[in-house]
Design a protein around this motif. Structure first.
Motif, PDB file in Angstrom:
ATOM      1  N   MET A  25     -11.740   9.538   5.668  1.00 20.70           N
ATOM      2  CA  MET A  25     -10.800   9.462   4.544  1.00 20.70           C
ATOM      3  C   MET A  25     -10.617   8.001   4.147  1.00 20.70           C
ATOM      4  N   GLY A  26     -10.868   7.677   2.876  1.00 22.58           N
ATOM      5  CA  GLY A  26     -10.736   6.303   2.414  1.00 22.58           C
ATOM      6  C   GLY A  26      -9.352   6.008   1.876  1.00 22.58           C
ATOM      7  N   ASN A  27      -9.177   4.788   1.415  1.00 19.06           N
ATOM      8  CA  ASN A  27      -7.935   4.372   0.771  1.00 19.06           C
ATOM      9  C   ASN A  27      -6.705   4.523   1.651  1.00 19.06           C
ATOM     10  N   LEU A  28      -6.852   4.254   2.929  1.00 18.39           N
ATOM     11  CA  LEU A  28      -5.717   4.345   3.829  1.00 18.39           C
ATOM     12  C   LEU A  28      -5.007   2.998   3.938  1.00 18.39           C
ATOM     13  N   LEU A  29      -3.695   3.033   4.140  1.00 15.43           N
ATOM     14  CA  LEU A  29      -2.960   1.811   4.433  1.00 15.43           C
ATOM     15  C   LEU A  29      -3.385   1.315   5.809  1.00 15.43           C
ATOM     16  N   ASN A  30      -3.565  -0.011   5.939  1.00 12.42           N
ATOM     17  CA  ASN A  30      -3.936  -0.542   7.242  1.00 12.42           C
ATOM     18  C   ASN A  30      -2.705  -0.783   8.103  1.00 12.42           C
ATOM     19  N   SER A  31      -2.926  -1.145   9.348  1.00 13.26           N
ATOM     20  CA  SER A  31      -1.812  -1.293  10.295  1.00 13.26           C
ATOM     21  C   SER A  31      -0.847  -2.391   9.858  1.00 13.26           C
ATOM     22  N   GLN A  32      -1.379  -3.454   9.237  1.00 11.36           N
ATOM     23  CA  GLN A  32      -0.502  -4.535   8.765  1.00 11.36           C
ATOM     24  C   GLN A  32       0.412  -4.035   7.647  1.00 11.36           C
ATOM     25  N   GLN A  33      -0.124  -3.231   6.741  1.00 13.57           N
ATOM     26  CA  GLN A  33       0.695  -2.677   5.663  1.00 13.57           C
ATOM     27  C   GLN A  33       1.772  -1.737   6.209  1.00 13.57           C
ATOM     28  N   LEU A  34       1.430  -0.962   7.198  1.00 15.92           N
ATOM     29  CA  LEU A  34       2.403  -0.041   7.787  1.00 15.92           C
ATOM     30  C   LEU A  34       3.514  -0.802   8.496  1.00 15.92           C
ATOM     31  N   GLN A  35       3.154  -1.845   9.210  1.00 13.44           N
ATOM     32  CA  GLN A  35       4.168  -2.655   9.886  1.00 13.44           C
ATOM     33  C   GLN A  35       5.030  -3.406   8.877  1.00 13.44           C
ATOM     34  N   SER A  36       4.423  -3.844   7.787  1.00 11.96           N
ATOM     35  CA  SER A  36       5.180  -4.518   6.734  1.00 11.96           C
ATOM     36  C   SER A  36       6.178  -3.552   6.096  1.00 11.96           C
ATOM     37  N   PHE A  37       5.763  -2.303   5.910  1.00  7.50           N
ATOM     38  CA  PHE A  37       6.677  -1.302   5.353  1.00  7.50           C
ATOM     39  C   PHE A  37       7.888  -1.124   6.269  1.00  7.50           C
ATOM     40  N   ILE A  38       7.652  -1.044   7.567  1.00  9.12           N
ATOM     41  CA  ILE A  38       8.750  -0.858   8.517  1.00  9.12           C
ATOM     42  C   ILE A  38       9.700  -2.060   8.485  1.00  9.12           C
ATOM     43  N   ALA A  39       9.133  -3.271   8.475  1.00  3.81           N
ATOM     44  CA  ALA A  39       9.951  -4.484   8.549  1.00  3.81           C
ATOM     45  C   ALA A  39      10.584  -4.857   7.218  1.00  3.81           C
ATOM     46  N   ASP A  40       9.814  -4.751   6.128  1.00  7.04           N
ATOM     47  CA  ASP A  40      10.269  -5.238   4.819  1.00  7.04           C
ATOM     48  C   ASP A  40      10.855  -4.146   3.939  1.00  7.04           C
ATOM     49  N   GLY A  41      10.407  -2.907   4.156  1.00  3.37           N
ATOM     50  CA  GLY A  41      10.958  -1.793   3.395  1.00  3.37           C
ATOM     51  C   GLY A  41      10.129  -1.330   2.227  1.00  3.37           C
ATOM     52  N   PHE A  42       8.947  -1.898   2.033  1.00  6.70           N
ATOM     53  CA  PHE A  42       8.116  -1.462   0.913  1.00  6.70           C
ATOM     54  C   PHE A  42       6.665  -1.872   1.138  1.00  6.70           C
ATOM     55  N   VAL A  43       5.773  -1.204   0.410  1.00  5.15           N
ATOM     56  CA  VAL A  43       4.370  -1.593   0.367  1.00  5.15           C
ATOM     57  C   VAL A  43       3.901  -1.461  -1.084  1.00  5.15           C
ATOM     58  N   ARG A  44       3.142  -2.445  -1.528  1.00  2.91           N
ATOM     59  CA  ARG A  44       2.614  -2.437  -2.905  1.00  2.91           C
ATOM     60  C   ARG A  44       1.195  -1.912  -2.889  1.00  2.91           C
ATOM     61  N   ILE A  45       0.914  -0.957  -3.789  1.00  8.59           N
ATOM     62  CA  ILE A  45      -0.429  -0.394  -3.912  1.00  8.59           C
ATOM     63  C   ILE A  45      -0.943  -0.696  -5.313  1.00  8.59           C
ATOM     64  N   ASP A  46      -1.956  -1.533  -5.406  1.00  5.75           N
ATOM     65  CA  ASP A  46      -2.580  -1.842  -6.691  1.00  5.75           C
ATOM     66  C   ASP A  46      -3.579  -0.744  -7.051  1.00  5.75           C
ATOM     67  N   ASN A  47      -3.742  -0.511  -8.349  1.00  9.38           N
ATOM     68  CA  ASN A  47      -4.708   0.488  -8.840  1.00  9.38           C
ATOM     69  C   ASN A  47      -4.465   1.863  -8.220  1.00  9.38           C
ATOM     70  N   ALA A  48      -3.190   2.229  -8.097  1.00 11.09           N
ATOM     71  CA  ALA A  48      -2.851   3.544  -7.560  1.00 11.09           C
ATOM     72  C   ALA A  48      -3.235   4.652  -8.536  1.00 11.09           C
ATOM     73  N   PHE A  49      -3.255   4.319  -9.820  1.00 11.65           N
ATOM     74  CA  PHE A  49      -3.771   5.213 -10.855  1.00 11.65           C
ATOM     75  C   PHE A  49      -4.386   4.341 -11.939  1.00 11.65           C
ATOM     76  N   SER A  50      -5.112   4.948 -12.858  1.00  6.73           N
ATOM     77  CA  SER A  50      -5.955   4.190 -13.770  1.00  6.73           C
ATOM     78  C   SER A  50      -5.199   3.599 -14.957  1.00  6.73           C
ATOM     79  N   ALA A  51      -5.797   2.546 -15.532  1.00  9.13           N
ATOM     80  CA  ALA A  51      -5.263   1.951 -16.753  1.00  9.13           C
ATOM     81  C   ALA A  51      -5.328   2.946 -17.908  1.00  9.13           C
ATOM     82  N   GLU A  52      -6.336   3.818 -17.889  1.00  9.62           N
ATOM     83  CA  GLU A  52      -6.462   4.836 -18.932  1.00  9.62           C
ATOM     84  C   GLU A  52      -5.263   5.788 -18.913  1.00  9.62           C
ATOM     85  N   LEU A  53      -4.855   6.204 -17.712  1.00  7.27           N
ATOM     86  CA  LEU A  53      -3.680   7.062 -17.600  1.00  7.27           C
ATOM     87  C   LEU A  53      -2.424   6.335 -18.090  1.00  7.27           C
TER      88      LEU A  53
END
Length: 259
Positions: A1-29
């Motif tokens: 399965m691709g496009n998974l959050l890595n361990s650093q992103q998961l730890q950042s979510f726990i500590a900081d409270g958020f994670v940013r995902i670029d290109n989560a959906f298309s510019a066309e949409l």
């Protein structure tokens, strides 16, 4: 399965409270969605003289482009990682859109707050909706950017790490929790919390802990800002004090409470 959050992103979510995902959906949409929204706005997209208000709120949208943007593979994978497989309900509506226009006027809605997740005694009065330590009903706060948002374009202000403070404020209140306004008043006591601006290209999504404090702000740019912040709803309750394993949303609350 691709496009998974890595361990650093998961730890950042726990500590900081958020994670940013670029290109989560298309510019066309994003473009299709802005076209739909402009059809429901009184102004013209190419004529700033018709933009008469600092903010205009549009109703709920469940057209296919909105549902498609909220249910991409990358987002579903992130939901599974942050909340747990089988614990969330697919987002089938984008909720309301606060469309923000360049303006010298105060939009009147820039107070620091946490989004409430279940109704109080009057379900029609959102200010009396509630938040409790188990985040009843809400898995995540989500910020969907449907236009490019720079520091000038009224980006949402996020208080990094504030979800930890909010967990500690909510713990003594038990299952009943606090109302939207009660918690908002308590947030004024927070100090020393680092502020982050939710900027990014159209197609960017910020997945936030449901306790993350945030606020709108005045628009100082040149182009209208299109953003939605629908909740990701819970299918089954979070497990804060039971036995693990725990998802990152639960881990953040447990960390705040000293488990």
């Amino acid at each position: 399965m691709g496009n998974l959050l890595n361990s650093q992103q998961l730890q950042s979510f726990i500590a900081d409270g958020f994670v940013r995902i670029d290109n989560a959906f298309s510019a066309e949409l994003s473009s299709k969605i802005r076209t739909i929204l402009w059809n429901d706005l009184p102004g013209e997209s190419n004529d700033p003289t018709t933009w008469k208000q600092a903010v205009m709120r549009l109703g709920f949208y469940n057209h296919s482009p909105f549902i498609e943007a909220a249910n991409t593979d990358v987002l579903h994978n992130a939901f599974d990682q942050l909340v747990g497989k089988g614990k969330w309900i697919p987002c089938m509506s984008m909720g309301t859109f606060p469309v923000r226009f360049p303006s010298i006027d105060d939009p009147g809605d820039t107070g620091l707050h946490v989004d409430a997740s279940f109704p109080g005694t009057n379900p029609d009065d959102y200010f009396n909706w509630r938040i409790n330590i188990n985040s009843k009903g809400r898995a995540l706060l989500m910020l969907f950017l449907f236009s490019d948002v720079t520091e000038l374009d009224a980006p949402t202000k996020i208080l990094k790490g504030s979800h930890m403070d909010v967990a500690r404020l909510l713990k003594p209140e038990g299952d009943e929790g606090l109302t939207f306004m009660e918690l908002a008043m308590k947030l004024q006591t927070l100090s020393g919390t680092h502020e982050v601006l939710a900027t990014g290209k159209a197609g960017t999504v910020y997945l936030c802990h449901p306790f993350l404090a945030h606020s709108a702000q005045q628009h100082h740019g040149t182009e209208p800002k299109f953003m939605a912040q629908p909740p990701l709803l819970l299918r089954s309750d979070f497990n804060i004090e039971g036995s693990g394993p725990f998802c990152p949303v639960e881990e953040a609350i447990r960390t705040a409470l000293g488990f």
